[in-house]
Design an enzyme around this catalytic site. Structure first.
Site, PDB file in Angstrom:
ATOM      1  N   SER A   1       0.852  -1.184   0.000  1.00 20.25           N
ATOM      2  CA  SER A   1       0.000   0.000   0.000  1.00 20.25           C
ATOM      3  C   SER A   1       0.887   1.232   0.000  1.00 20.25           C
ATOM      4  O   SER A   1       1.777   1.378   0.844  1.00 20.25           O
ATOM      5  CB  SER A   1      -0.908   0.000   1.231  1.00 20.25           C
ATOM      6  OG  SER A   1      -1.734   1.141   1.244  1.00 20.25           O
TER       7      SER A   1
ATOM      8  N   LYS B   1      -1.380  -1.074  -4.192  1.00 20.58           N
ATOM      9  CA  LYS B   1      -2.561  -0.304  -3.788  1.00 20.58           C
ATOM     10  C   LYS B   1      -2.184   1.160  -3.701  1.00 20.58           C
ATOM     11  O   LYS B   1      -1.211   1.513  -3.043  1.00 20.58           O
ATOM     12  CB  LYS B   1      -3.117  -0.786  -2.446  1.00 20.58           C
ATOM     13  CG  LYS B   1      -4.316   0.041  -1.984  1.00 20.58           C
ATOM     14  CD  LYS B   1      -5.099  -0.644  -0.875  1.00 20.58           C
ATOM     15  CE  LYS B   1      -4.576  -0.315   0.490  1.00 20.58           C
ATOM     16  NZ  LYS B   1      -5.508  -0.778   1.556  1.00 20.58           N
TER      17      LYS B   1
ATOM     18  N   LYS C   1      -3.548   5.138  -2.872  1.00 15.82           N
ATOM     19  CA  LYS C   1      -4.545   5.978  -2.223  1.00 15.82           C
ATOM     20  C   LYS C   1      -4.986   7.073  -3.187  1.00 15.82           C
ATOM     21  O   LYS C   1      -4.165   7.689  -3.876  1.00 15.82           O
ATOM     22  CB  LYS C   1      -3.969   6.604  -0.954  1.00 15.82           C
ATOM     23  CG  LYS C   1      -3.572   5.585   0.121  1.00 15.82           C
ATOM     24  CD  LYS C   1      -4.786   4.936   0.750  1.00 15.82           C
ATOM     25  CE  LYS C   1      -4.399   4.025   1.913  1.00 15.82           C
ATOM     26  NZ  LYS C   1      -5.564   3.462   2.606  1.00 15.82           N
TER      27      LYS C   1
ATOM     28  N   ASP D   1      -7.646   2.910  -3.493  1.00 18.19           N
ATOM     29  CA  ASP D   1      -8.315   2.972  -2.189  1.00 18.19           C
ATOM     30  C   ASP D   1      -8.712   4.410  -1.911  1.00 18.19           C
ATOM     31  O   ASP D   1      -7.857   5.294  -1.801  1.00 18.19           O
ATOM     32  CB  ASP D   1      -7.383   2.454  -1.099  1.00 18.19           C
ATOM     33  CG  ASP D   1      -8.058   2.429   0.270  1.00 18.19           C
ATOM     34  OD1 ASP D   1      -9.281   2.627   0.340  1.00 18.19           O
ATOM     35  OD2 ASP D   1      -7.344   2.206   1.271  1.00 18.19           O
TER      36      ASP D   1
ATOM     37  N   GLU E   1     -11.500   0.419  -3.685  1.00 14.22           N
ATOM     38  CA  GLU E   1     -11.853   0.121  -2.298  1.00 14.22           C
ATOM     39  C   GLU E   1     -12.552   1.313  -1.647  1.00 14.22           C
ATOM     40  O   GLU E   1     -12.071   2.436  -1.702  1.00 14.22           O
ATOM     41  CB  GLU E   1     -10.587  -0.225  -1.512  1.00 14.22           C
ATOM     42  CG  GLU E   1     -10.849  -0.650  -0.084  1.00 14.22           C
ATOM     43  CD  GLU E   1      -9.558  -1.019   0.641  1.00 14.22           C
ATOM     44  OE1 GLU E   1      -9.651  -1.441   1.808  1.00 14.22           O
ATOM     45  OE2 GLU E   1      -8.460  -0.867   0.060  1.00 14.22           O
TER      46      GLU E   1
ATOM     47  N   ASP F   1     -14.542  -1.905   2.802  1.00  8.56           N
ATOM     48  CA  ASP F   1     -13.616  -1.917   3.932  1.00  8.56           C
ATOM     49  C   ASP F   1     -14.345  -1.361   5.145  1.00  8.56           C
ATOM     50  O   ASP F   1     -14.924  -2.100   5.944  1.00  8.56           O
ATOM     51  CB  ASP F   1     -12.378  -1.090   3.568  1.00  8.56           C
ATOM     52  CG  ASP F   1     -11.377  -0.910   4.701  1.00  8.56           C
ATOM     53  OD1 ASP F   1     -11.625  -1.400   5.819  1.00  8.56           O
ATOM     54  OD2 ASP F   1     -10.340  -0.277   4.484  1.00  8.56           O
TER      55      ASP F   1
ATOM     56  N   LYS G   1     -10.306  -6.685   7.944  1.00 14.37           N
ATOM     57  CA  LYS G   1      -9.317  -6.206   8.900  1.00 14.37           C
ATOM     58  C   LYS G   1      -9.720  -6.722  10.273  1.00 14.37           C
ATOM     59  O   LYS G   1     -10.828  -6.457  10.745  1.00 14.37           O
ATOM     60  CB  LYS G   1      -9.247  -4.678   8.902  1.00 14.37           C
ATOM     61  CG  LYS G   1      -8.625  -4.092   7.640  1.00 14.37           C
ATOM     62  CD  LYS G   1      -8.581  -2.577   7.692  1.00 14.37           C
ATOM     63  CE  LYS G   1      -7.927  -2.019   6.427  1.00 14.37           C
ATOM     64  NZ  LYS G   1      -8.025  -0.539   6.376  1.00 14.37           N
TER      65      LYS G   1
ATOM     66  N   GLY H   1      -4.504  -3.799   6.019  1.00 11.73           N
ATOM     67  CA  GLY H   1      -3.546  -3.428   7.049  1.00 11.73           C
ATOM     68  C   GLY H   1      -3.938  -2.144   7.755  1.00 11.73           C
ATOM     69  O   GLY H   1      -4.649  -1.298   7.203  1.00 11.73           O
TER      70      GLY H   1
END
Length: 371
Positions: A138, A164, A166, A191, A216, A241, A265, A293
């Protein structure tokens, strides 16, 4: 056989991350968190990690609120009830609403202690089947595209199986197009951490052209209705998520068609026992899962490794190696990724020892509670 608890110890720690980690809701470099240590009358020790942040920007929970819940309610519940198996812990905690990260921290310590008492690995205790797990990476929001592309190339050279990225409004389609142009065949996901609304549907539909593995949590953290509307408009799978806090949430999201993938998670859903239930339900309904994570240190990372050995964790998770985040971790050996793979430890419990010197170095407070 009853688990004979003697005491619980809370270690309050502060660790500095190698690099700042930026998302749509903020940037973090110093992480305050805590470990829960469960000790039995024979001196066996089990460890769980609190994953709440000091600021309630991911969920409403914080480090301090977790500590209050554990001290005032969760430890007294375990003091007043005999426990034979860790699966009994979450139902006992069910009389208290929410506070899933607090519940997961102490339940994780009980699971580790149980596995050590049984002489089996935590992965085996959970019913895991894999001897190694695939992992992705990530990457937080970077100052420039060039810096982002360099980071991606470096992590791909290390063998990570998935990238991944952001995203947030103003830092999304153009950035992803540049990344896809540079890495046409790399599994990439985006994400959003709830940064968008249905008013952004035109922009979100443009992501369908980029062959993303998933997007996500694009919409509100509590929402499954609008996500169902959005998923009908997108070819790209939506992964939920923040919307999934329980098996019940997962059931309703799947029934509504709110997502095609679920991120589990452990802290967000209240612990390992509930994680297993969500995993099993998703497997039956053909919904792949992966392990997200929370910028964990070594203990939380070890728990993530163990849960990912279950068979329906078919997508690479966020459980990168210790050195990705920490100059020094609190376990030994540290979690190591080789060619995008972590080998699952087989020794009893989480499979890693606590580095007592590191624990002492990073700890600023220690609290003990007799049972």
């Amino acid at each position: 056989m009853v688990i004979p608890f003697k005491k619980f110890i809370i270690h309050r720690l502060n660790m500095r991350m190698v690099d700042p980690f930026a998302t749509s809701f903020g940037t973090m470099q110093d992480k305050e968190f805590f470990l829960v240590e469960a000790v039995d009358i024979n001196g066996n020790r089990g460890f769980g990690e609190g994953v709440a942040f000091p600021i309630p920007w991911y969920t409403e929970e914080t480090v301090k609120s977790n500590l209050n819940i554990i001290e005032d309610f969760l430890i007294p519940i375990l003091r007043d009830n005999e426990i034979q198996h860790p699966n009994e812990v979450f139902p006992l905690f069910g009389r208290l609403r929410g506070n899933n990260m607090a519940k997961a921290a102490i339940e994780g310590a009980v699971w580790d202690l149980f596995a050590k008492r049984e002489g089996i690995s935590l992965a085996q205790a959970l019913g895991g089947e894999k001897t190694e797990i695939d992992v992705g990476i990530s990457i937080g929001i970077q100052p420039t595209i060039d810096e982002l592309l360099k980071k991606i190339a470096g992590f791909l050279d290390q063998g990570y199986k998935r990238i991944k990225l952001k995203i947030k409004p103003g830092h999304d389609v153009d950035m992803l197009r540049e990344v896809r142009k540079a890495f046409p065949d790399t599994p990439i996901m985006a994400d959003a951490n709830s940064a968008y609304t249905l008013d952004d549907i035109h922009m979100l539909k443009q992501l369908d052209d980029l062959n993303l593995l998933m997007i996500e949590q694009p919409l509100q953290h509590y929402d499954i209705i609008d996500h169902a509307k959005l998923q009908k408009e997108l070819h790209t799978p939506i992964c939920l998520d923040e919307s999934i806090h329980s098996l019940y949430d997962a059931e309703k999201a799947i029934e509504l068609g709110s997502c095609k993938i679920i991120n589990i998670k452990v802290g967000r859903v209240g612990g390992l026992s509930e994680s297993i239930k969500i995993h099993d339900y998703c497997k039956v309904h053909g919904i792949p899962v992966w392990c997200g994570g929370m910028l964990e240190a070594g203990v939380g990372r070890a728990h993530n490794v163990a849960i990912t050995t279950l068979s329906n964790f078919v997508l690479p998770g966020d459980t990168a190696g210790s050195s990705r985040y920490w100059e020094k971790d609190i376990i030994k050996p540290e979690v190591v990724v080789e060619n995008g793979v972590i080998k699952v430890p087989t020794s009893p419990g989480i499979g890693y020892e606590i580095d007592e010197a590191a624990l002492e170095e990073f700890r600023f407070k220690k609290l003990e509670y007799e049972v």
